[in-house]
Design a protein around this motif. Structure first.
Motif, PDB file in Angstrom:
ATOM      1  N   PRO A   1       0.799  -1.230   0.000  1.00  0.00           N
ATOM      2  CA  PRO A   1       0.000   0.000   0.000  1.00  0.00           C
ATOM      3  C   PRO A   1       0.833   1.282   0.000  1.00  0.00           C
ATOM      4  N   THR A   2       2.136   1.186   0.309  1.00  0.00           N
ATOM      5  CA  THR A   2       2.924   2.405   0.484  1.00  0.00           C
ATOM      6  C   THR A   2       4.029   2.572  -0.547  1.00  0.00           C
ATOM      7  N   HIS A   3       4.178   1.609  -1.427  1.00  0.00           N
ATOM      8  CA  HIS A   3       5.281   1.581  -2.378  1.00  0.00           C
ATOM      9  C   HIS A   3       6.625   1.383  -1.669  1.00  0.00           C
ATOM     10  N   ALA A   4       6.582   0.720  -0.503  1.00  0.00           N
ATOM     11  CA  ALA A   4       7.831   0.294   0.127  1.00  0.00           C
ATOM     12  C   ALA A   4       8.439  -0.825  -0.704  1.00  0.00           C
ATOM     13  N   VAL A   5       7.574  -1.538  -1.447  1.00  0.00           N
ATOM     14  CA  VAL A   5       8.037  -2.503  -2.433  1.00  0.00           C
ATOM     15  C   VAL A   5       7.593  -1.989  -3.790  1.00  0.00           C
ATOM     16  N   GLY A   6       8.545  -1.777  -4.679  1.00  0.00           N
ATOM     17  CA  GLY A   6       8.216  -1.353  -6.036  1.00  0.00           C
ATOM     18  C   GLY A   6       8.987  -2.224  -7.010  1.00  0.00           C
ATOM     19  N   MET A   7       8.669  -2.093  -8.297  1.00  0.00           N
ATOM     20  CA  MET A   7       9.383  -2.893  -9.287  1.00  0.00           C
ATOM     21  C   MET A   7      10.392  -2.017 -10.016  1.00  0.00           C
ATOM     22  N   VAL A   8      11.610  -2.539 -10.168  1.00  0.00           N
ATOM     23  CA  VAL A   8      12.642  -1.829 -10.924  1.00  0.00           C
ATOM     24  C   VAL A   8      13.121  -2.746 -12.045  1.00  0.00           C
ATOM     25  N   PRO A   9      13.613  -2.182 -13.145  1.00  0.00           N
ATOM     26  CA  PRO A   9      14.055  -3.013 -14.272  1.00  0.00           C
ATOM     27  C   PRO A   9      15.164  -3.990 -13.845  1.00  0.00           C
ATOM     28  N   TYR A  10      15.046  -5.224 -14.344  1.00  0.00           N
ATOM     29  CA  TYR A  10      16.040  -6.242 -14.012  1.00  0.00           C
ATOM     30  C   TYR A  10      16.818  -6.598 -15.282  1.00  0.00           C
ATOM     31  N   ARG A  11      16.350  -7.527 -16.062  1.00  0.00           N
ATOM     32  CA  ARG A  11      16.947  -7.786 -17.373  1.00  0.00           C
ATOM     33  C   ARG A  11      15.933  -8.510 -18.253  1.00  0.00           C
ATOM     34  N   ASN A  12      16.146  -8.577 -19.526  1.00  0.00           N
ATOM     35  CA  ASN A  12      15.235  -9.178 -20.508  1.00  0.00           C
ATOM     36  C   ASN A  12      13.825  -8.604 -20.385  1.00  0.00           C
ATOM     37  N   GLY A  13      13.730  -7.334 -20.114  1.00  0.00           N
ATOM     38  CA  GLY A  13      12.410  -6.721 -19.998  1.00  0.00           C
ATOM     39  C   GLY A  13      11.669  -7.097 -18.730  1.00  0.00           C
ATOM     40  N   LEU A  14      12.344  -7.766 -17.819  1.00  0.00           N
ATOM     41  CA  LEU A  14      11.695  -8.157 -16.564  1.00  0.00           C
ATOM     42  C   LEU A  14      11.928  -7.087 -15.496  1.00  0.00           C
ATOM     43  N   ASP A  15      10.970  -7.004 -14.574  1.00  0.00           N
ATOM     44  CA  ASP A  15      11.128  -6.113 -13.432  1.00  0.00           C
ATOM     45  C   ASP A  15      11.299  -6.958 -12.176  1.00  0.00           C
TER      46      ASP A  15
END
Lengths: 571, 305
Positions: free
Chosen positions: A500-514
Motif C-alpha cells: 500500500p505504500t510503495h515500500a516494495v516497487g518494481m525496478v528493471p532487471y533484465r530481458n524486460g523483466l522487473d
C-alpha cells in the motif's frame, strides 16, 4: 407454584407474596449479557464492535490492566470504583450475571453438587490457591504499575474469566458457527440464494489447545459446579474480599432452618457447607448470588436482604464474617497434615514448571539458539533465522503488548483479514494465546483500525487511520535468490502490486523483466507482500520490531484536471 | 371457404413461412456490409453512464447480448478498498447503468461479484459497487470463500491446466467483464484479460507459474460475452492500488466496448501509450486465437459525445 427446582421437591414456598424472584432475575440478566457478549464477539459490523468494546471494558480483568497501565483517575478507575463499591454493599452480583463465564458455568453445573468430591474446596490448600493467585496477580499488576515491569501478568492472562470466555467463543464456538453457516449456505444454494460464508481460516493447534483448556474447565464445572468461581478465579476472589462485609447478603433464619442440608447440595461454589453438628455454615466470600439456595429451601429459611443490626456491627468491624450462622463451628479440616503438604508440594512443583516454561518461551521469542528446535514451524522467520513476531499497530512493541494483553481474542474476532491470530509459542509461554500477526493467514489492512478500536485493556491502543499509517510494526526483507523473477524468469510482482505504500516497487532487471526493490523508510510491516508472495519459502517477508518505529507517509499525486488530457482516440 | 381452398391456403402460407425462415440467413449476409455491428466501439467525452448508453447502442443494444430470462454475471474490478476518485476500481455509475440495461433486456437475475484483494465487505462498500448494484436491482454475490469456487479444466491450455473458478462464471448465461483501465506494477497494464484473474481462487498459482501465460489462457475456459473497459479516470502510474505516492491519474472520459477481449485490451493498451505487443499477455492471448490484437483489421466505431 413450581413443583420442583433443580430436581428438589418443594413442599411450600414461604416467600412473601409479591416478593421479587431473584433467581429468575439472575437468569434473565445472565442470559441477556451472555447473548450480547456473544453477538459482540461473533457478530459483524460497527454495532457489534461498539457493543463488544463496551461490554469488555466493564469486565474487571481488562479494567485492572488498564489501571495498572494508565494509572488511577481514568474511565477504567471509575468502572472499578462502581463495581467494587456496589460489591461492598451487595456482594458478588458481578459474578451472578455480568461475568459471561459465570453464567455459562451456572448452566453447566450439576443439579446437586457432590460433597467431598470437590477439588480444592474447603481445605487449607484451597485458601492458599485462592489468595495465592490473587496475590500473584496483584503483585504483577502493582509491579507493572509502579516499576513498569515488562512482565506479562501470567496468572491473569490465563485465569481471567473474561479472557477465558473470549477464547472459548472465538476459538471453539465460532468454528461451530462456521459449520452451521456452511450448512445454511448449502441449503440457500438450492434456492439460488447467496448466503455469505464466514471468513474462517482453520487453526487446528489453537483449536485443540483451547479445547483442552476450555474443555477441562467445562468438565470441571460439570462435575463440581462453579469450583472455578469459588476457588480459582482471581477476579471472583478479589470481589469476595470486597464483599466480605457486604450489607446485603444471603441470610439463614435459624428458627426456620430444619438442617435438611438441601441448600448445601445446590450451592455451586461451596459458599454453603455443613458444619460439624449438621448445621449450615455460610462463607460470604464465595457466594456468587445465584439464589439457588433460596429457591431450593423447602422452608423459606433463606433470604437475600440487609443484615440485621448485630450482623451489621460485626461486618463493620470486619470480624470473622464466616461461620457465624447458627452458632455453628466449622467441620474439622478434611485433610491430614501429610495430605496438605503433599498438595502444596504438587502445587509448587506445578508453579516451578510453569515459570520454567515461561522462561523457555521467552528464550524462544528472543531467538536464543538452544531453544529454537522447539519452534521450527511457527516461530522462525522465513529467512530460516529466528524472527521476532509482529504485534498489531497501536501495541507499541512486543513487551508492552505481552504485558497488557489478556488474550480475549476480541481483536482476532474483528480482524477483517484474519492476520491477527492466536499465538501458541511465539511470545513464549507467558504470552500463550496472545494474538500475533500471522502473515500466512492475512495482511494488515492499510485503512483498518479495528483491533485498537475493540481492545479493552489498552494492549492495542486506538489509532486514527492517519496515525496508523505512520506506525511501522516490522520491516520488509527481500531475498532476491528465491524470487520467481530470477528462478523462473517470468514476470511476477505479486508483492509490489499489493504494497500500500510503495515500500516494495518494481525496478528493471533484465530481458524486460522487473524485480522488486524495497524501501524501509516507507514500510509499515503490514505483510501484504509476504502474504502475496507465491514462493513457498517466501522471497519477501516482514521482520517484526521489538519496539515499533515510524514510517514515512508520502502524499499521492492525486491531482485530477477538470478536462480530459487528450481529446482524441489513440487508435 | 371450402375445404379445398382452406388446404391450399394452408400450404401456400406454410410454404411462404418456411421460405421466409430459410431466407433469413441470406438476408443477414446481404445486410451485413451495410449495418453490421462494429467489432469494437470506443466512446469519449461524457459521464461513465452516458458513455455506456452510447456504446451499447452502437453495438446493437443490450438485447444483442442478454436475452429475456437469462442470468447475468458482471465482473467489475473492485479489488481495493478505494473510492471511485482514486481510479483503482470500476466506476459504480457504470456498474449501475450496465445492470439497468440488463434488467431492461429482461435478465432474470443479475449478479455483481469480485474476488477482492482487500477484505471483501470493505471493498464492496467503499468502491460504491454494492450500493450501485443494489440500487439497480442486482445481487452482490460474495466471492471471498473457497466455497463459491469449483474446479474447472481449462481446455487447450499449457500452464493453467485447471483452476478453481467462481461458480457464476461457470453457470451464468451471460458474463460481462467490466474492468477499469490502469497501470499495473506486474503486467504494466490491467484491463479486460487481467480482470478475469478476479474470478479464480488461487492467484498465487498465476504468479508462480507464469503470470502472463495464465492470464492469456484463462479465457479458453470462457470468453466474456461483452467487455466494457472503464477508462474514465485512468491511473497511469503507481497501479494497481494507487494508494502510494507514485500514483498518478489522468482524466480520459473514455470507454471501450467489445465482445472481443483481446481487441478491447489492444485498444486499451494504446490509451496507456503502449503498443499491444508491449503487454505480454495480449500477443499470447492472440496466439491462442482468443481474439484479434491487430486494431487495423477491426471495424472500430469511434463516438465522441
Amino acid at each position: 407454584m413450581k413443583k420442583s427446582i433443580r430436581g428438589h421437591k418443594i413442599s411450600q414456598r414461604r416467600s412473601a407474596p409479591g416478593a421479587i424472584h431473584l433467581g429468575g432475575i439472575r437468569r434473565i440478566l445472565g442470559m441477556v449479557f451472555l447473548l450480547l457478549f456473544t453477538y459482540g464477539f461473533l457478530g459483524w459490523g460497527p454495532v457489534s464492535r461498539t457493543l463488544a468494546s463496551f461490554l469488555s471494558r466493564i469486565q474487571l480483568g481488562p479494567v485492572f490492566l488498564e489501571i495498572a497501565e494508565g494509572g488511577f483517575g481514568g474511565r477504567a478507575f471509575l468502572v472499578a470504583i462502581l463495581i467494587l463499591g456496589s460489591t461492598a454493599l451487595f456482594g458478588r452480583w458481578y459474578c451472578a450475571f455480568l461475568c459471561p463465564l459465570g453464567t455459562v458455568q451456572q448452566w453447566v453445573s450439576p443439579r446437586r453438587m457432590v460433597q467431598g468430591g470437590r477439588l480444592f474446596r474447603n481445605s487449607p490448600v484451597d485458601t492458599w490457591v485462592r489468595y495465592g493467585t490473587v496475590g500473584l496477580v496483584a503483585a504483577l499488576l502493582a509491579g507493572k504499575s509502579a516499576a513498569g515491569w515488562g512482565i506479562a501478568p501470567i496468572g491473569l492472562n490465563l485465569l481471567d474469566p473474561y479472557g477465558l470466555w473470549g477464547r472459548i467463543l472465538r476459538d471453539l464456538i465460532f468454528p461451530l458457527l462456521v459449520f452451521l453457516n456452511w450448512l445454511l449456505f448449502q441449503v440457500g444454494r438450492v434456492f439460488e440464494l447467496y448466503v455469505p460464508l464466514f471468513s474462517y481460516n482453520p487453526d487446528l493447534p489453537v483449536f485443540f489447545a483451547t479445547l483442552l483448556v476450555g474443555g477441562s474447565w467445562i468438565v470441571l464445572s460439570r462435575k463440581s459446579g462453579r469450583v472455578y468461581c469459588g476457588s480459582l478465579c482471581p477476579v471472583g476472589t478479589f470481589l469476595g474480599l470486597c464483599g466480605r462485609a457486604s450489607l446485603y447478603r444471603i441470610q439463614i433464619e435459624p428458627k426456620d432452618c430444619t438442617r435438611c442440608g438441601i441448600c448445601v447440595t445446590v450451592c455451586p461454589t461451596g459458599a454453603l457447607r455443613k458444619g460439624q453438628s449438621g448445621g449450615v455454615l455460610f462463607d460470604v466470600d464465595r457466594c456468587v448470588l445465584c439464589m439457588n439456595c433460596i429457591e431450593a429451601c423447602p422452608n423459606g429459611a433463606l433470604r437475600y436482604g440487609g443484615v440485621n443490626r448485630e450482623e451489621k456491627a460485626l461486618s463493620l468491624t470486619l470480624h470473622l464474617r464466616k461461620d457465624r450462622q447458627l452458632d455453628e463451628k466449622p467441620a474439622a479440616p478434611l485433610h491430614s497434615r501429610r495430605e496438605f503438604l503433599g498438595k502444596l508440594a504438587r502445587l509448587s512443583s506445578g508453579l516451578v514448571a510453569y515459570f520454567s516454561l515461561s522462561a523457555l518461551g521467552g528464550a524462544i521469542t528472543y531467538g536464543l539458539a538452544p531453544a529454537q528446535f522447539l519452534l521450527r514451524k511457527r516461530g522462525l522467520g522465513p529467512s530460516g533465522k529466528p524472527n521476532l513476531p509482529s504485534t498489531p499497530p497501536g501495541s507499541l512493541g512486543i513487551d508492552r503488548f505481552a504485558s497488557l494483553c489478556i488474550s480475549c481474542h476480541l481483536c482476532v474476532s474483528h480482524c477483517p483479514t484474519g492476520v491477527l491470530s492466536p499465538s501458541l509459542v511465539e511470545y513464549g509461554m507467558k504470552g500463550l494465546f496472545q494474538p500475533v500477526m500471522d502473515y500466512k493467514r492475512g495482511f494488515c489492512e492499510y485503512e483498518c483500525t479495528r483491533c485498537g478500536e475493540v481492545c479493552p485493556t489498552g494492549a492495542i491502543l486506538p489509532l486514527s487511520v492517519e496515525a496508523k499509517k505512520r506506525v511501522q510494526i516490522g520491516r520488509v526483507k527481500f531475498e532476491q535468490e528465491r524470487c520467481v523473477v530470477i528462478t523462473q524468469g517470468t514476470i511476477c510482482g505479486a508483492c509490489a502490486e499489493v504494497c500500500p505504500t510503495h515500500a516494495v516497487g518494481m525496478v528493471p532487471y533484465r530481458n524486460g523483466l522487473d524485480i522488486p526493490a524495497t524501501d524501509n523508510a516507507l514500510c509499515v510491516g503490514c505483510g501484504s507482500c509476504e502474504h502475496a508472495c507465491p514462493v513457498p519459502q517466501k522471497a519477501i517477508f516482514v521482520e517484526g520490531l521489538a519496539v515499533h518505529g515510524t514510517a514515512e507517509v508520502r502524499k499521492p499525486l492525486h491531482t485530477l484536471p477538470r478536462e480530459p488530457v487528450k481529446k482524441e482516440f489513440p487508435f | 371457404m371450402d375445404r379445398r381452398e382452406f388446404l391450399k391456403k394452408c400450404v401456400a402460407y406454410g410454404t411462404a413461412a418456411v421460405g421466409a425462415t430459410l431466407l433469413r440467413p441470406v438476408e443477414r449476409i446481404l445486410a451485413a456490409p451495410l449495418d453490421a455491428a462494429p467489432d469494437l466501439v470506443a466512446v469519449m467525452g461524457g459521464r461513465p453512464a452516458e458513455l455506456f448508453d452510447a456504446g451499447i447502442a452502437a453495438l446493437g443494444g443490450m438485447r444483442a447480448f442478454v436475452k429475456s430470462g437469462q442470468t447475468v454475471a458482471i465482473k467489475p474490478n473492485i479489488s481495493w478498498s478505494a473510492p471511485p476518485e482514486r481510479g483503482a476500481t470500476t466506476n459504480p455509475e457504470l456498474i449501475r447503468r450496465i445492470v439497468e440495461h440488463c434488467r431492461e433486456a429482461g435478465a432474470k437475475r443479475v449478479y455483481v461479484f469480485d474476488n477482492t484483494i482487500s477484505s471483501w465487505q470493505t471493498c464492496y462498500r467503499e468502491t460504491g459497487a454494492e450500493a450501485a448494484a443494489k440500487a439497480a436491482g442486482a445481487h452482490m454475490a460474495p466471492a471471498h470463500s473457497t466455497g463459491y469456487y469449483h474446479k474447472a479444466v481449462i481446455p487447450g491450455s499449457k500452464v493453467l491446466r485447471e483452476a478453481l473458478v467462481h461458480e457464476l462464471v461457470l453457470e451464468a448465461d451471460v458474463l460481462i467483464n467490466v474492468p477499469i483501465l490502469k497501470h499495473h506494477s506486474s503486467t504494466r497494464m490491467t484491463a479486460a484479460l487481467k480482470n478475469l484473474m478476479g474470478v479464480v481462487w488461487d492467484r498465487q498459482f498465476y504468479h508462480y507459474s507464469g503470470l502472463s501465460q495464465c492470464i492469456a489462457e484463462f479465457p479458453l475456459l470462457r470468453k466474456p460475452t461483452l467487455n466494457v473497459i472503464d477508462a474514465y479516470t485512468v491511473m497511469t502510474s503507481g497501479g494497481p492500488q494507487g494508494s502510494s505516492y507514485r500514483a498518478a491519474l489522468e482524466l480520459r472520459k473514455m470507454q471501450i466496448l467489445s465482445a472481443d477481449i483481446v481487441a478491447a485490451d489492444a485498444a486499451a493498451s494504446r490509451v496507456l501509450g503502449h503498443a499491444p505487443e508491449d503487454i505480454q499477455y495480449i500477443p499470447l492471448a492472440s496466439d491462442l486465437r482468443l481474439g484479434r490484437k491487430d486494431l487495423s483489421t477491426l471495424k472500430i466505431q469511434r463516438i465522441t459525445l
